[in-house]
Motif scaffolding. Structure first.
Motif, short mmCIF file in Angstrom:
data_model
loop_
_atom_site.label_atom_id
_atom_site.label_comp_id
_atom_site.label_asym_id
_atom_site.label_seq_id
_atom_site.Cartn_x
_atom_site.Cartn_y
_atom_site.Cartn_z
N ASP A 313 1.02 -1.12 -0.10
CA ASP A 313 -0.10 0.15 -0.16
C ASP A 313 1.01 1.21 -0.04
O ASP A 313 0.29 2.16 -0.31
N GLY A 314 2.19 1.01 0.17
CA GLY A 314 2.88 2.35 0.23
C GLY A 314 4.56 1.61 0.11
O GLY A 314 4.77 0.61 0.35
N LEU A 315 5.33 2.66 -0.21
CA LEU A 315 6.77 2.42 -0.25
C LEU A 315 7.58 3.22 0.42
O LEU A 315 7.32 4.58 0.50
N ALA A 316 8.80 2.79 0.68
CA ALA A 316 9.96 3.74 1.34
C ALA A 316 11.14 3.80 0.40
O ALA A 316 11.45 2.74 -0.19
N LEU A 317 11.57 4.94 0.66
CA LEU A 317 12.84 5.33 -0.20
C LEU A 317 13.75 5.98 0.90
O LEU A 317 13.63 7.07 0.95
N GLU A 318 14.55 5.23 1.57
CA GLU A 318 15.39 5.53 2.69
C GLU A 318 16.96 5.82 2.17
O GLU A 318 17.50 4.94 2.08
N THR A 319 17.23 7.02 2.30
CA THR A 319 18.61 7.13 1.78
C THR A 319 19.55 7.01 3.02
O THR A 319 19.13 7.40 4.21
N GLN A 320 20.63 6.56 2.96
CA GLN A 320 21.42 5.70 4.02
C GLN A 320 22.81 5.32 3.53
O GLN A 320 23.38 5.38 2.45
N TYR A 321 23.56 5.14 4.59
CA TYR A 321 24.75 4.12 4.37
C TYR A 321 24.44 3.02 3.87
O TYR A 321 23.16 2.40 4.19
N PHE A 322 25.41 1.68 3.94
CA PHE A 322 25.17 0.40 3.52
C PHE A 322 24.79 -0.28 4.82
O PHE A 322 25.35 -0.31 5.78
N PRO A 323 23.60 -1.19 4.61
CA PRO A 323 23.16 -1.85 5.57
C PRO A 323 24.31 -2.91 6.25
O PRO A 323 25.09 -3.32 5.36
N ASP A 324 24.28 -3.22 7.31
CA ASP A 324 25.48 -4.15 7.99
C ASP A 324 26.98 -3.47 7.60
O ASP A 324 27.70 -4.12 7.88
N GLY A 325 26.85 -2.17 7.54
CA GLY A 325 28.11 -1.60 7.18
C GLY A 325 29.25 -1.72 8.18
O GLY A 325 30.55 -2.01 7.80
N PRO A 326 29.04 -1.65 9.42
CA PRO A 326 30.02 -1.72 10.58
C PRO A 326 30.76 -3.35 10.19
O PRO A 326 32.12 -3.41 10.97
N ASN A 327 30.04 -4.24 9.83
CA ASN A 327 30.82 -5.50 9.56
C ASN A 327 31.25 -5.68 8.42
O ASN A 327 31.65 -6.93 7.93
N TRP A 331 33.85 -1.79 2.52
CA TRP A 331 32.96 -0.99 2.11
C TRP A 331 33.56 0.44 2.30
O TRP A 331 32.88 1.53 1.90
N GLY A 332 34.47 0.47 3.12
CA GLY A 332 35.23 1.86 3.44
C GLY A 332 34.15 2.90 3.90
O GLY A 332 33.62 2.63 4.87
N LEU A 333 34.29 4.11 3.37
CA LEU A 333 33.54 5.28 3.98
C LEU A 333 31.96 5.05 3.84
O LEU A 333 31.27 5.89 4.58
N ASN A 334 31.54 4.00 2.97
CA ASN A 334 30.09 3.80 3.04
C ASN A 334 29.54 3.03 4.17
O ASN A 334 28.48 2.56 3.90
N ASN A 335 30.48 2.71 5.02
CA ASN A 335 29.85 1.54 6.10
C ASN A 335 29.21 2.08 7.22
O ASN A 335 28.81 1.70 8.29
N GLY A 336 29.26 3.70 7.31
CA GLY A 336 28.36 4.25 8.38
C GLY A 336 28.94 4.20 9.82
O GLY A 336 28.32 4.44 10.70
N VAL A 337 30.50 4.21 9.91
CA VAL A 337 31.31 4.49 11.27
C VAL A 337 31.44 5.81 11.27
O VAL A 337 32.19 6.51 10.63
N LEU A 338 31.21 6.74 12.45
CA LEU A 338 31.45 7.88 12.41
C LEU A 338 32.31 8.01 13.69
O LEU A 338 32.51 7.59 14.73
N SER A 339 33.59 8.59 13.32
CA SER A 339 34.73 8.79 14.20
C SER A 339 34.22 9.82 15.20
O SER A 339 33.64 10.85 14.86
#
Length: 354
Positions: A313-327, A331-339
């Motif tokens: 009935d609806g859809l989501a378009l969620e902008t983000q870093y890569f899922p499970d990025g910390p593991n 994936w480098g900078l796309n992994n979503g770990v903030l220093s």
């Protein structure tokens, strides 16, 4: 308009929320009569209406009452965090130390854990006729995450019919941080009966991330070319629906698409969604490297504003870093770990033409 806002307040701000207090609702209106409404619970984008042919068209899905909002697990319109999407087994390592965060999606952690940012009361720190700024302090150890994190989310409704979302965050320890908004769109109207599958979608993404049965990315970045995940040209979402194992595993589309780097400048069209009758077009502009396109595969039975929602009935378009990025350090900078000491700063704009 006042009647519509009053109905929204009656639905969402009459009964207490997670912390025993009622929600605060903020309404914005632009010069063309487009409206956007928000609440401090989850810094949630609650409503978005477009004036079309003398009618007010609601294009976001939401719960009918606060009581139902607290029960749903669709994350309607909320800002999710600390880490949007999934982390395998809720585990990751930062600076050589392993962490366990809350498990709330099979064996995995989803959207920050059991009490993620969607369930928190955010502080309204600024508001004006066209803007509202929400802030949240997440203390060290919140849901198992390391470090004190301070987050600010700014929503701006422009006279160009854009809803801009600016994210800012600071942490005093290195930590995964991946913020997004979990709005569900139906450009034909929340009550229309049209499905996500009836919309046309274009994603300027050469690759997508295949997943395992738990919807955790395998680590591969797979070219979309020659697959049902190819949305490089506008395509009806239902056209190749459930035609491949990668879709069948998820019950449809529930995957991260990797944008071409040149469209992540915040001013290029990264994604375009077109209503079934082509009377509304929504363009997504972002500085994020990926987007989770979710076709509404788990909506069935969720009470909604106008009806009980069914699949798609609806859809989501969620902008983000890569899922499970910390593991996935590869994936480098796309992994979503903030220093520690760095500033997390991103923007996503949903631009409507009608």
């Amino acid at each position: 308009m006042k009647t519509y806002f009053a109905q929204l307040e009656q639905a969402m701000a009459q009964t207490s929320s997670f912390d025993g207090q009622t929600a605060k609702i903020i309404h914005l209106t632009n010069a063309h009569g487009m409206t956007a409404s928000f609440m401090d619970i989850g810094a949630t984008w609650l409503s978005c209406t477009l004036p079309i042919e003398g009618q007010r068209r609601e294009v976001l899905l939401r719960s009918p009452t606060m009581a139902e909002h607290m029960k749903q697990d669709a994350y309607f319109g909320a800002v999710v965090g600390r880490f949007a999407n999934r982390i395998a087994k809720g585990q990751f390592a930062v600076d050589g130390k392993r962490y366990q965060v809350g498990i709330n999606n099979g064996d995995n952690s989803l959207h920050g854990g059991v009490e993620g940012f969607d369930k928190k009361r955010w502080t309204v720190v600024e508001r004006s006729a066209n803007q509202v700024v929400f802030a949240l302090h997440s203390q060290d150890g919140d849901q198992g995450y390391p470090g004190n994190l301070d987050v600010k989310v700014t929503y701006t409704l422009t006279d160009a019919n854009e809803l801009s979302i600016a994210y800012e965050a600071h942490t005093d320890q290195t930590c995964p941080v991946n913020l997004t908004n979990h709005a569900y769109f139906n450009l034909a109207g929340e009550a229309s009966g049209a499905k996500s599958l009836d919309h046309m979608l274009q994603l300027n993404a050469d690759y997508y991330l295949p997943t395992d049965a738990g919807l955790i990315p395998t680590g591969e970045q797979k070219p979309v070319l020659g697959t049902s995940f190819d949305f490089m040209q506008p395509k009806r979402i239902g056209e190749e629906f459930l035609t491949e194992p990668d879709q069948q595993t998820a019950g449809g589309y529930d995957h991260a698409f990797v944008f071409k780097p040149e469209v992540t400048d915040g001013i290029s069209a990264a994604a375009v969604l077109i209503a079934p009758k082509e009377d509304v077009t929504m363009t997504v502009l972002t500085t994020k490297p990926a987007i989770q396109f979710y076709s509404g595969n788990f909506l069935a039975g969720t009470p909604g504003a106008s009806k009980t929602y069914q699949l798609y009935d609806g859809l989501a378009l969620e902008t983000q870093y890569f899922p499970d990025g910390p593991n996935k350090p590869e994936w480098g900078l796309n992994n979503g770990v903030l220093s520690s000491g760095d500033c997390y700063q991103h923007q996503t704009v949903y631009q409507f033409e009608f």
